[in-house]
Write an enzyme that holds these catalytic residues in place. Structure first.
Site, PDB file in Angstrom:
ATOM      1  N   HIS A   1       6.121   5.618   3.379  1.00 42.31           N
ATOM      2  CA  HIS A   1       5.992   5.338   1.903  1.00 42.31           C
ATOM      3  C   HIS A   1       5.503   6.440   1.242  1.00 42.31           C
ATOM      4  O   HIS A   1       5.040   7.569   1.921  1.00 42.31           O
ATOM      5  CB  HIS A   1       4.644   4.199   1.607  1.00 42.31           C
ATOM      6  CG  HIS A   1       3.364   4.807   2.245  1.00 42.31           C
ATOM      7  ND1 HIS A   1       2.947   5.031   3.415  1.00 42.31           N
ATOM      8  CD2 HIS A   1       1.969   4.828   1.467  1.00 42.31           C
ATOM      9  CE1 HIS A   1       1.616   5.406   3.496  1.00 42.31           C
ATOM     10  NE2 HIS A   1       1.299   5.167   2.339  1.00 42.31           N
TER      11      HIS A   1
ATOM     12  N   HIS B   1      -9.127   8.216   1.740  1.00 42.59           N
ATOM     13  CA  HIS B   1      -8.625   8.167   0.610  1.00 42.59           C
ATOM     14  C   HIS B   1      -9.302   9.074  -0.572  1.00 42.59           C
ATOM     15  O   HIS B   1      -8.860   8.336  -1.554  1.00 42.59           O
ATOM     16  CB  HIS B   1      -7.354   7.191   0.468  1.00 42.59           C
ATOM     17  CG  HIS B   1      -6.924   6.342   1.334  1.00 42.59           C
ATOM     18  ND1 HIS B   1      -7.579   5.818   2.401  1.00 42.59           N
ATOM     19  CD2 HIS B   1      -5.383   6.505   1.655  1.00 42.59           C
ATOM     20  CE1 HIS B   1      -6.567   5.330   3.253  1.00 42.59           C
ATOM     21  NE2 HIS B   1      -5.424   5.621   2.764  1.00 42.59           N
TER      22      HIS B   1
ATOM     23  N   HIS C   1      -2.873  -0.299   6.155  1.00 46.11           N
ATOM     24  CA  HIS C   1      -3.898  -0.591   5.819  1.00 46.11           C
ATOM     25  C   HIS C   1      -3.964  -0.503   4.255  1.00 46.11           C
ATOM     26  O   HIS C   1      -4.837  -0.330   3.458  1.00 46.11           O
ATOM     27  CB  HIS C   1      -5.005   0.300   6.044  1.00 46.11           C
ATOM     28  CG  HIS C   1      -4.734   1.998   5.820  1.00 46.11           C
ATOM     29  ND1 HIS C   1      -4.980   3.127   6.674  1.00 46.11           N
ATOM     30  CD2 HIS C   1      -4.412   2.470   4.840  1.00 46.11           C
ATOM     31  CE1 HIS C   1      -4.756   4.007   5.953  1.00 46.11           C
ATOM     32  NE2 HIS C   1      -4.085   3.801   4.948  1.00 46.11           N
TER      33      HIS C   1
ATOM     34  N   GLU D   1       0.610   9.349   7.258  1.00 46.66           N
ATOM     35  CA  GLU D   1      -0.569   8.598   7.939  1.00 46.66           C
ATOM     36  C   GLU D   1      -0.200   8.234   9.571  1.00 46.66           C
ATOM     37  O   GLU D   1      -1.021   7.961  10.101  1.00 46.66           O
ATOM     38  CB  GLU D   1      -1.048   7.522   7.218  1.00 46.66           C
ATOM     39  CG  GLU D   1      -1.633   7.610   5.857  1.00 46.66           C
ATOM     40  CD  GLU D   1      -1.977   6.513   5.299  1.00 46.66           C
ATOM     41  OE1 GLU D   1      -2.673   6.780   4.153  1.00 46.66           O
ATOM     42  OE2 GLU D   1      -1.328   5.380   5.328  1.00 46.66           O
TER      43      GLU D   1
HETATM   44 FE   LIG Z   1      -3.364   4.869   3.424  1.00 47.22          FE
END
Ligand SMILES: [Fe+2]
Lengths: 118, 281
Positions: free
Chosen positions: B195, B59, B12, B242
């Site tokens: 990531h 976030h 996303h 995530e």
């Molecule tokens: Fe994210």
């Protein structure tokens, strides 16, 4: 929190686990960055960064990290990257710029590094 | 009773929202990423779900560190995409489904999951980008289902374990299947894959680990519950946690699924980007 003889985390090089201890240390710094969700607060920071940092009672070390755009220092002082990303936005830094700043690479080199992992 | 059609996962990344806005679908950088979605569009057009349960992680828009729910369920009539600090143009609100939200909350708390209910919840890119990817023009798409957002904490440790995430999905499945309406539901798991944005290790991507997760989540998700949270940080990167959203989604699909579509591409922004479409038997 620091409890002698107890560590919930393994050490991962180049990685700070944002846990309760970090979240307490960086609370005001992150709170300031959270305020940047609103445009008027971003403007107030741009107008007078020192006064804005003072309003959120940042520590001298946190202020120094921000004055020198030292992202690693911001993280060491309790900054969380999701909130710091909003501060980076004020300076129009992309996540690749932020990556480069932390790894000592130019943004171009950092992008090459990302692509090299394909 | 309601029926769960299947689940769709996707990264996303905020940059995707930007690329959609600029219509960079055939741009050489973006094409391998966007190529993962036409099959999803076909499937959604053929199946037309009435509701979408969107499992994402906030976030720093909907929640701050003052009160950080481990599992939060939206229970609002609509969900607004507000400014996340970058001054991007925000979208019209996404229609909610509060009756389904409260059914989920009732059912899951009875099943001993301690849920934070949210009658107001601004939604960030974690919720919005997948909607835009799956329903082009969202929320202005004639097929746009009404939605229930579910956000899990990956901002601050301790985060839930992979087992807890999978179990959450199993309990969510019970809730959805007992919803007393002849409705079709699709479940989204958004975020990941590997990531890391912060620290000297920023830029870390782990193709091998992502492939391992993609491979196992389809038919063998229990295998993935052996991964400890610190191991997840180490192997998927600090923000690769995530992947928990994918586990939550997977739990909601039951044992028998078939894989309709898979895409994986490095890099999109700083991320190993993955898409998966699983159909329930
Ligand atoms: Fe994210």
């Amino acid at each position: 929190m620091d409890q002698p003889g107890f560590d919930a985390h393994t050490h991962i090089p180049g990685t700070t686990i944002f846990d309760g201890a970090q979240a307490m240390k960086g609370y005001n710094l992150n709170k300031m960055c959270f305020s940047f969700n609103r445009a008027e607060n971003r403007d107030a920071f741009k107008e007078d960064a020192e006064a804005y940092m003072e309003k959120f009672e940042l520590t001298e070390a946190q202020k120094k990290a921000i004055r020198s755009s030292n992202i690693l220092a911001m993280i060491a002082e309790g900054g969380n990257i999701y909130y710091l990303a909003k501060l980076a936005g004020i300076f129009k830094l992309s996540v690749q710029d932020v990556g480069g700043l932390q790894t000592g690479m130019t943004t171009e080199k950092f992008k090459e590094f990302l692509a090299s992992q394909a | 009773m309601a029926k769960i059609l299947g689940g769709i996962t996707t990264s996303h990344i905020p940059a995707v929202g930007n690329a959609i806005q600029k219509e960079l679908f055939d741009d050489p950088y973006w094409k391998p990423f966007f190529d993962g979605y036409p099959k999803v569009h076909e499937w959604l057009a053929a199946n037309k779900p009435d509701y979408v349960v969107n499992i994402y992680n906030d976030h720093g828009l909907g929640f701050f560190l003052d009160r950080m729910p481990t599992f939060a369920v939206g229970a609002a009539h609509e969900y607004r995409n507000e400014d996340e600090g970058w001054g991007l143009p925000s979208l019209p609100p996404f229609p909610g489904a509060p009756e389904l939200s409260w059914h989920i909350i009732e059912s899951m708390v009875a099943d001993e999951f301690d849920i934070t209910s949210c009658q107001e919840l601004p939604v960030d890119h974690g919720f919005v980008v997948p909607m835009q990817l799956f329903w082009p023009g969202a929320p202005n798409n004639a097929d746009m289902p009404r939605s229930v957002p579910i956000s899990a904490n990956t901002v601050q440790h301790p985060i839930p374990t992979l087992k807890r995430a999978l179990d959450f999905g199993v309990s969510l499945r019970k809730a959805l299947e007992s919803f007393p309406e002849d409705a079709k539901i699709v479940v989204l798991g958004t975020g990941g894959l590997s990531h890391q944005l912060d620290g000297e290790r920023a830029g870390f991507i782990n193709k091998e680990f992502d492939q391992y997760c993609l491979e196992n989540i389809v038919h063998n998700p229990t295998e993935l519950t052996k991964i400890s949270r610190m191991e997840l940080v180490e192997k998927a990167g600090a923000q690769g946690t995530e992947f928990l959203m994918w586990m939550m989604m997977r739990g909601a699909l039951g044992d028998n699924v078939s894989e309709i579509n898979r895409n994986y591409h490095i890099p999109v922004s700083n991320t190993g980007a993955g898409t998966l479409l699983l159909e329930c038997a």
